[in-house]
Scaffold this motif. Structure first.
Motif, short mmCIF file in Angstrom:
data_model
loop_
_atom_site.label_atom_id
_atom_site.label_comp_id
_atom_site.label_asym_id
_atom_site.label_seq_id
_atom_site.Cartn_x
_atom_site.Cartn_y
_atom_site.Cartn_z
N THR A 23 6.68 -2.11 2.48
CA THR A 23 7.28 -3.41 2.14
C THR A 23 6.82 -4.51 3.10
O THR A 23 7.18 -5.67 2.92
CB THR A 23 8.82 -3.31 2.18
OG1 THR A 23 9.23 -2.84 3.47
CG2 THR A 23 9.32 -2.35 1.10
N GLN A 24 6.03 -4.11 4.10
CA GLN A 24 5.46 -5.06 5.04
C GLN A 24 4.24 -4.40 5.70
O GLN A 24 4.03 -3.20 5.53
CB GLN A 24 6.49 -5.43 6.13
CG GLN A 24 6.94 -4.24 6.98
CD GLN A 24 8.11 -4.57 7.89
OE1 GLN A 24 9.16 -4.97 7.42
NE2 GLN A 24 7.91 -4.38 9.19
N HIS A 37 9.51 4.13 8.06
CA HIS A 37 10.80 4.62 7.59
C HIS A 37 11.43 3.59 6.65
O HIS A 37 10.74 2.73 6.11
CB HIS A 37 11.70 4.93 8.79
CG HIS A 37 12.85 5.85 8.47
ND1 HIS A 37 12.78 6.86 7.54
CD2 HIS A 37 14.13 5.89 8.97
CE1 HIS A 37 13.93 7.50 7.50
NE2 HIS A 37 14.77 6.92 8.34
N THR A 38 12.73 3.66 6.48
CA THR A 38 13.42 2.85 5.48
C THR A 38 13.31 1.35 5.73
O THR A 38 13.49 0.56 4.79
CB THR A 38 14.91 3.24 5.43
OG1 THR A 38 15.47 3.17 6.75
CG2 THR A 38 15.08 4.67 4.92
N HIS A 39 13.03 0.94 6.95
CA HIS A 39 12.94 -0.49 7.26
C HIS A 39 11.64 -1.11 6.77
O HIS A 39 11.52 -2.33 6.69
CB HIS A 39 13.07 -0.72 8.78
CG HIS A 39 11.97 -0.07 9.57
ND1 HIS A 39 11.89 1.29 9.73
CD2 HIS A 39 10.92 -0.60 10.26
CE1 HIS A 39 10.84 1.58 10.48
NE2 HIS A 39 10.23 0.45 10.81
N ASN A 40 10.65 -0.25 6.42
CA ASN A 40 9.36 -0.80 5.96
C ASN A 40 8.76 -0.04 4.79
O ASN A 40 7.58 -0.20 4.48
CB ASN A 40 8.36 -0.89 7.13
CG ASN A 40 8.18 0.44 7.86
OD1 ASN A 40 8.50 1.49 7.34
ND2 ASN A 40 7.65 0.36 9.08
N VAL A 41 9.57 0.78 4.12
CA VAL A 41 9.08 1.57 2.97
C VAL A 41 10.12 1.54 1.86
O VAL A 41 11.33 1.57 2.12
CB VAL A 41 8.80 3.03 3.37
CG1 VAL A 41 8.34 3.84 2.15
CG2 VAL A 41 7.76 3.10 4.47
N GLU A 72 0.85 -1.19 0.00
CA GLU A 72 0.00 0.00 0.00
C GLU A 72 0.89 1.24 0.00
O GLU A 72 1.96 1.26 0.60
CB GLU A 72 -0.90 0.00 1.23
CG GLU A 72 -1.94 1.12 1.22
CD GLU A 72 -2.87 1.05 2.41
OE1 GLU A 72 -3.61 2.04 2.63
OE2 GLU A 72 -2.85 0.04 3.15
N ASN A 73 0.43 2.29 -0.68
CA ASN A 73 1.22 3.50 -0.80
C ASN A 73 1.26 4.30 0.50
O ASN A 73 0.28 4.36 1.24
CB ASN A 73 0.67 4.40 -1.91
CG ASN A 73 1.00 3.88 -3.29
OD1 ASN A 73 2.12 3.46 -3.55
ND2 ASN A 73 0.03 3.90 -4.19
#
Length: 494
Positions: free
Chosen positions: A67-68, A77-81, A54-55
């Motif tokens: 990404t999750q 942040h970067t760990h999930n986008v 999802e965006n």
């Protein structure tokens, strides 16, 4: 003080305006959000559950995808986008326009040159044609300080490593930028120092300089004189006698040309400092002045918002080439287009290039875009312009100065001391930085979140500061004696 903000009604994330603790609860649009973990200043947290793929929406626009699965109240942040951006694209012109502020009819006290250009400083610049004479011009800068008198603001040397062992476009960049600087109105006098055997020697460079005033621009070729220091000091002494007699006069703000730049950005850049600069830009343009937005890679992901503000179809087409040509430049060197943001940006809360870009373009305000310039091109159209430069702070700011900007406004969330060839005004995104680095920072935009100030009010404060600096007040970087140039390097070195 407001502790967190939802920037746009469409957003599914909010931004922490200060360090937040796990368990704190916030209300947005009558719905509560309880933090499931600590959130650092400038970082984002989810306003609702977000599914994988999802965006993520911030500034009312897409800044990547999940990404999750992300739970309501979790750190985003970067760990999930991950970025949504792709390579070269096709664009359609859908013009938009926005209400603009009324003219204020401001004036400043500047130096009007014989050719009609206006400088905000009266300096003597020492410019080498080639890096081989860098040490000579640095020594000359020191030797020449006793010559400073009258209205002379500074005597400075601008070193660079180029002028030889370059090919084609790379050499053109060097010659063009040096010629632009030699013709800059902030320099009441210029001494150009050449070696004599370099590719970009003085005879070659004169073709790029064009018509010039021999009283104000002097040349010395080190290999052709017995004592280069004696020859150069003779020219500098003569220049100082002429330049010291120049006087400031009242000039309309329509003669101001200001570069818009950011660096060391954080998660508050697009919320405080960049919108403040955007308000200033609109005010100056309303007064008939000129601003430049550079850093093309930091337009990626926000380019359509800029393109649709083009004043006509021709300017739109030039903006499309601006974006896609830069992407092709990356590809020609087999480099990833979206290898951005930097580690410092990420530490400050910026997650993807779309996140960074949509914050960066806030500096452009909402005025229409009147022209798009190639790297090394000089301003010819008043109003808001776009300029082709990389994102690198020194290279981009030098490009803005070379285009004719008498000043650069530089927003920063992490802090930076550097300055280019023109007064470089530092604007902090947050109060802790402004308090900690008073020797770097000229204006604190963070206060827009902390008291009765608003973005509009701080924007007006910035305009007032710009007028004072244009009239002779020193900014922090000038007080510190900082001055550098950096030319865009392309291709091989021989």
């Amino acid at each position: 003080m407001q502790r967190a903000v939802k920037i746009h009604a469409k957003d599914n994330v909010a931004v922490a305006l200060t360090n937040l603790s796990k368990g704190e609860t916030f209300s947005f649009d009558n719905e509560n959000v309880t933090l499931l973990e600590d959130i650092e200043q400038g970082h984002k947290f989810a306003l609702r559950d977000i599914k994988t793929n999802e965006n993520i929406v911030k500034y009312g626009t897409l800044i990547g995808h999940a990404t999750q699965d992300i739970k309501k109240g979790e750190h985003v942040h970067t760990h999930n986008v991950k970025t949504n951006l792709k390579d070269v694209l096709t664009y359609t012109y859908s013009p938009v326009s926005y209400p603009q502020p009324a003219a204020q009819h401001r004036t400043f006290r500047g130096f009007v040159r014989k050719n009609g250009k206006v400088g905000i400083r009266n300096e003597i610049w020492i410019i080498p044609t080639v890096g081989c004479v860098n040490n000579i011009v640095q020594h000359l800068e020191q030797m020449a300080q006793p010559l400073k008198k009258g209205s002379i603001d500074r005597i400075v040397a601008y070193t660079h490593p180029y002028g030889c062992s370059q090919m084609e476009a790379d050499q053109e960049n060097t010659r063009t930028i040096l010629a632009d600087l030699i013709n800059h109105p902030n320099a009441g006098g210029v001494l150009v120092v050449g070696l004599g055997c370099e590719n970009s020697n003085i005879d070659v460079l004169k073709k790029y300089i064009g018509e010039y005033d021999p009283e104000r621009i002097r040349f010395v070729v080190a290999q052709k004189v017995e004592d280069e220091y004696e020859a150069c000091m003779e020219e500098l002494t003569s220049l100082a006698e002429i330049v010291s007699k120049d006087e400031r006069t009242e000039v309309p703000a329509s003669e101001l040309k200001v570069g818009l730049k950011c660096g060391g950005s954080d998660g508050l850049s697009g919320i405080t400092a960049n919108p403040v600069v955007g308000r200033f830009s609109d005010m100056l343009v309303a007064d008939g002045g000129t601003t430049i937005l550079a850093e093309v890679p930091e337009m990626f992901g926000a380019e359509t918002e800029l393109m649709n503000r083009a004043s006509n179809a021709e300017v739109f087409d030039k903006s499309v080439h601006l974006i896609n040509d830069f992407k092709e430049y990356f590809q020609s060197y087999h480099m990833p287009i979206y290898d951005n943001p930097s580690p410092g940006n990420k530490a400050g809360g910026i997650t993807t290039l779309e996140d960074k870009s949509n914050g960066c373009v806030q500096k452009s305000g909402s005025a229409e875009i009147r022209d798009v310039l190639k790297y090394g091109e000089v301003l010819k159209t008043k109003g808001l312009n776009l300029l082709s430069t990389p994102g690198n702070d020194l290279v981009a700011a030098t490009g803005e100065a070379a285009a004719g900007c008498q000043m650069v406004l530089f927003t920063t969330g992490r802090g930076t001391p550097f300055a280019t060839a023109v007064p470089t005004v530092k604007i902090a995104t947050n109060t802790p930085l402004a308090t900690r680095k008073k020797n770097w920072i000229d204006l604190n935009a963070g206060k827009a979140l902390e008291d009765d100030s608003s973005i509009d009010a701080v924007g007006q404060e910035l305009y007032d500061l710009v007028i004072r600096i244009a009239s002779g007040e020193k900014c922090r970087s000038e007080e510190n004696g900082f001055h550098d140039i950096a030319i865009f390097k392309q291709g091989v070195t021989l």
